[in-house]
Write an enzyme that holds these catalytic residues in place. Structure first.
Site, PDB file in Angstrom:
ATOM      1  N   HIS A 188     -23.381  -8.479  -5.036  1.00 39.21           N
ATOM      2  CA  HIS A 188     -22.233  -9.399  -5.020  1.00 39.21           C
ATOM      3  C   HIS A 188     -20.926  -8.608  -5.126  1.00 39.21           C
ATOM      4  CE1 HIS A 188     -24.310 -13.300  -5.316  1.00 39.21           C
ATOM      5  NE2 HIS A 188     -25.260 -12.583  -5.889  1.00 39.21           N
TER       6      HIS A 188
ATOM      7  N   CYS B  90     -26.160 -11.320  -0.558  1.00 42.47           N
ATOM      8  CA  CYS B  90     -27.334 -11.712  -1.337  1.00 42.47           C
ATOM      9  C   CYS B  90     -28.203 -12.693  -0.533  1.00 42.47           C
ATOM     10  CB  CYS B  90     -26.905 -12.276  -2.697  1.00 42.47           C
ATOM     11  SG  CYS B  90     -28.269 -12.359  -3.845  1.00 42.47           S
ATOM     12  N   TYR B  91     -28.276 -13.974  -0.918  1.00 39.09           N
ATOM     13  CA  TYR B  91     -29.035 -14.920  -0.090  1.00 39.09           C
ATOM     14  C   TYR B  91     -28.492 -14.902   1.338  1.00 39.09           C
ATOM     15  CZ  TYR B  91     -31.167 -19.249   1.574  1.00 39.09           C
ATOM     16  OH  TYR B  91     -31.893 -20.163   2.308  1.00 39.09           O
TER      17      TYR B  91
ATOM     18  N   LYS C 166      -5.157 -21.685  -9.029  1.00 36.21           N
ATOM     19  CA  LYS C 166      -4.162 -21.805 -10.106  1.00 36.21           C
ATOM     20  C   LYS C 166      -3.086 -20.708 -10.049  1.00 36.21           C
ATOM     21  CE  LYS C 166      -3.123 -23.767 -14.144  1.00 36.21           C
ATOM     22  NZ  LYS C 166      -3.133 -25.205 -14.380  1.00 36.21           N
TER      23      LYS C 166
ATOM     24  N   GLU D  63     -18.024  -9.732  -4.863  1.00 36.14           N
ATOM     25  CA  GLU D  63     -16.917 -10.569  -5.348  1.00 36.14           C
ATOM     26  C   GLU D  63     -16.750 -10.543  -6.863  1.00 36.14           C
ATOM     27  OE1 GLU D  63     -19.511 -11.437  -3.691  1.00 36.14           O
ATOM     28  OE2 GLU D  63     -20.554 -13.146  -4.554  1.00 36.14           O
TER      29      GLU D  63
ATOM     30  N   GLY E 274     -26.967 -17.590  -2.948  1.00 39.53           N
ATOM     31  CA  GLY E 274     -27.515 -18.907  -3.274  1.00 39.53           C
ATOM     32  C   GLY E 274     -28.810 -18.766  -4.035  1.00 39.53           C
TER      33      GLY E 274
ATOM     34  N   ASP F  36       0.673 -27.762 -12.601  1.00 39.93           N
ATOM     35  CA  ASP F  36       0.260 -28.229 -11.275  1.00 39.93           C
ATOM     36  C   ASP F  36       1.107 -29.411 -10.792  1.00 39.93           C
ATOM     37  OD1 ASP F  36      -1.638 -26.356 -11.765  1.00 39.93           O
ATOM     38  OD2 ASP F  36      -3.236 -27.792 -12.198  1.00 39.93           O
TER      39      ASP F  36
END
Ligand code: XMP
Length: 520
Positions: free
Chosen positions: A177, A86-87, A376, A179, A59, A234
């Site tokens: 991070h 992180c945060y 997606k 990710e 964050g 979708d």
């Protein structure tokens, strides 16, 4: 709720730009997770959600600032594993008795390398096999003393406490991070974390499909459902899934606004009517839309005009179906997150994206949104489960306002016809060269300028067109696709030869940002 049959992981969002990527990495591991903004995660929420593990996201704030975001204290006493990023690391340290400080030149942004200490943790299985690991850092503050019970497992020049853990409580906290793709072994770290937390990895599409069908039946009962079909992946997947659940209680309304690509309307209609036998109203309203767009060249007014008409037309045809209690929509998880996100969604309206928002309230309908939990690519996987043709599932995204926003300036029937042909030739080229699946989206744009050319022995004065092709993961950012010059030259020649009305072709080499994918 579907997901309640699965172990659930809770991601508490502290506002990082990349929180969604944490969810992506976990879903790739067949782990069910949900992102919730920290403000909504109360003690009672935690009890109700009953997570098997928790992740604190990164964050932008500083825990040294009074009033900055915090998780509920009860998160630490649930007895479940927690991973702070992180945060998330800093807030964990701060809450558990460590020290976080700002400044003194230890901010790190970008690529860094973490080296191991001599402690071992299963969180790091597969890490440090060849020494140090590349990670992505993005922090101003840093931990300067770990909380009691924590040890250090990895360090970087700017983050001496890059990887920390309290092995007794299964609390883990990293400064970088994992990710993002710039942390190449980040997925391994998540894999280790969910294994330590005991997840079974049973969040598969086959299971999702069966559970979603049961859920739709329970929600809808014997009522009628209508579904606005755009021809995109979708809404098509949602429609086929719902049809499998409730059969002919579902009617689809396909609003053809005359702004579709070549062959698109007939493809959608034949797939739904002939292949799936799904009741379908084909609302051919091209004249209504094109006439309403006459004289309109402002992109926002175009979008709003189309959006408003779309709702009117949909409403008219839905009323003809009669007695529907539910409206089905292909809302995806990123849309859900966006609407509840930490930052409250985008702060500036770049474009008014057109969907059927506002319809349910206006028509007094309840919503059926069977894709709300999916990303997606998961929708595409579900489409494959449901047997939708591969070429349909793999289709590039197409915007609701259609070709109108690929026709800068005023839209006219003449320009649309030229654009449709140019676009078809361009996509044919891409397919012939086997590039379609490498590209997120490719399309032609007809420019509002005429240029002089020489065709044979004569002078031509025709429209110029631009070609666009981008790669992207989610449409939020994009790079232009680096076609080789031969491809571009061949395509330009074909378009100029095969499409009357175009005598010049350009290629758009703008990435997003600063450009957007569509031209309007
Ligand atoms: P931009 O142009 O904003 O587009 O970079 C990002 C992605 O969104 C699609 N797009 C839309 N999709 N309704 C949609 O359903 C819209 O109004 C709309 N506008 C843009 C665009 O094609 C790209 O995939």
């Amino acid at each position: 709720m579907t997901a309640q049959h699965h172990d659930r992981l809770l991601i508490i969002d502290f506002g990082s730009q990349v929180t969604q990527l944490i969810a992506r990495r976990l879903r790739e591991l067949n782990v069910y997770c949900e992102i919730h903004p920290y403000q909504t995660v109360t003690d009672a929420f935690l009890v109700g959600f009953a997570p098997r593990a928790i992740i604190f996201s990164g964050g932008p704030d500083s825990v040294t600032r009074a009033g900055s975001p915090r998780p509920p204290k009860s998160a630490f006493s649930l007895g479940v594993p927690i991973l702070g990023i992180c945060y998330g690391q800093q807030v964990m340290m701060h809450e558990l008795g460590g020290l976080v400080e700002s400044g003194d030149g230890t901010a790190e942004f970008g690529r860094a390398f973490v080296t191991p200490t001599d402690r071992k943790s299963h969180l790091l299985d597969g890490w440090f096999e060849t020494g140090r690991e590349q990670v992505w850092m993005s922090h101003g503050d840093h931990v300067s003393r770990v909380a009691p019970g924590f040890e250090v497992y990895g360090t970087s020049p700017g983050a001496p406490f890059a990887i920390t853990a309290d092995p007794d409580r299964n609390f883990f906290a990293v400064q970088f991070h994992p990710e993002v793709h710039h942390t190449p072994k980040g997925s391994k770290l998540y894999e280790n974390f969910v294994r330590l937390a005991g997840f079974k990895g049973d969040w598969t599409m086959g299971a999702y499909r069966d559970e979603a069908i049961a859920k739709i039946r329970a929600q809808v009962g014997t009522a009628k459902v209508i579904c606005g079909l755009s021809g995109g992946v979708d809404s098509s997947v949602a429609a086929v899934l719902i049809h499998e659940a409730i059969g002919d209680q579902l009617t689809c309304v396909f609003v053809d606004h005359g702004l579709l690509r070549e062959g698109e309307a007939s493809e959608v209609v034949s797939m739904f009517r002939d292949h799936y036998n799904i009741p379908l109203v084909h609302a051919d309203e091209a004249d209504l839309f094109i006439d309403a767009l006459a004289g309109v060249s402002d992109p926002e007014i175009k979008r709003k005009t189309i959006g408003r008409l779309f709702i009117d037309v949909f409403q008219k045809h839905a009323a003809e179906v009669g007695g529907a209690e539910f409206l089905a929509q292909g809302t995806l998880y990123p849309d859900v997150i966006e609407s509840v996100s930490f930052s409250g969604g985008p702060s500036v309206t770049i474009k008014s994206h057109h969907n059927v928002g506002g319809l349910p309230e206006k028509m007094g309908l309840k919503l059926v949104e069977p894709l709300r939990e999916l990303f997606k690519d998961e929708v595409r996987a579900l489409g494959r489960e449901l047997g939708l043709p591969a070429h349909f599932i793999g289709r590039h995204p197409f915007p609701g306002p259609g070709l109108a926003i690929r026709c800068p300036g005023e839209v006219s029937r003449e320009k649309l016809a030229i654009l449709r042909r140019a676009d078809a030739v361009y996509l044919d080229q891409i397919r012939r060269h086997g590039l379609y699946d490498e590209i997120w989206q490719a399309f032609a744009v007809i420019l509002p300028v005429r240029t002089v050319g020489v065709m044979g022995d004569g002078r031509s004065y025709d429209f110029a067109c631009a070609l666009r092709a981008v790669t992207s993961v989610d449409g939020m950012t994009a790079d232009y696709y680096p076609f080789c010059h031969d491809f571009l030259g061949e395509t330009a020649t074909r378009i100029i030869n095969e499409v009357p009305g175009i005598n010049r072709v350009t290629y758009d080499v703008t990435s997003k940002p600063p450009g957007t994918i569509e031209w309007e």
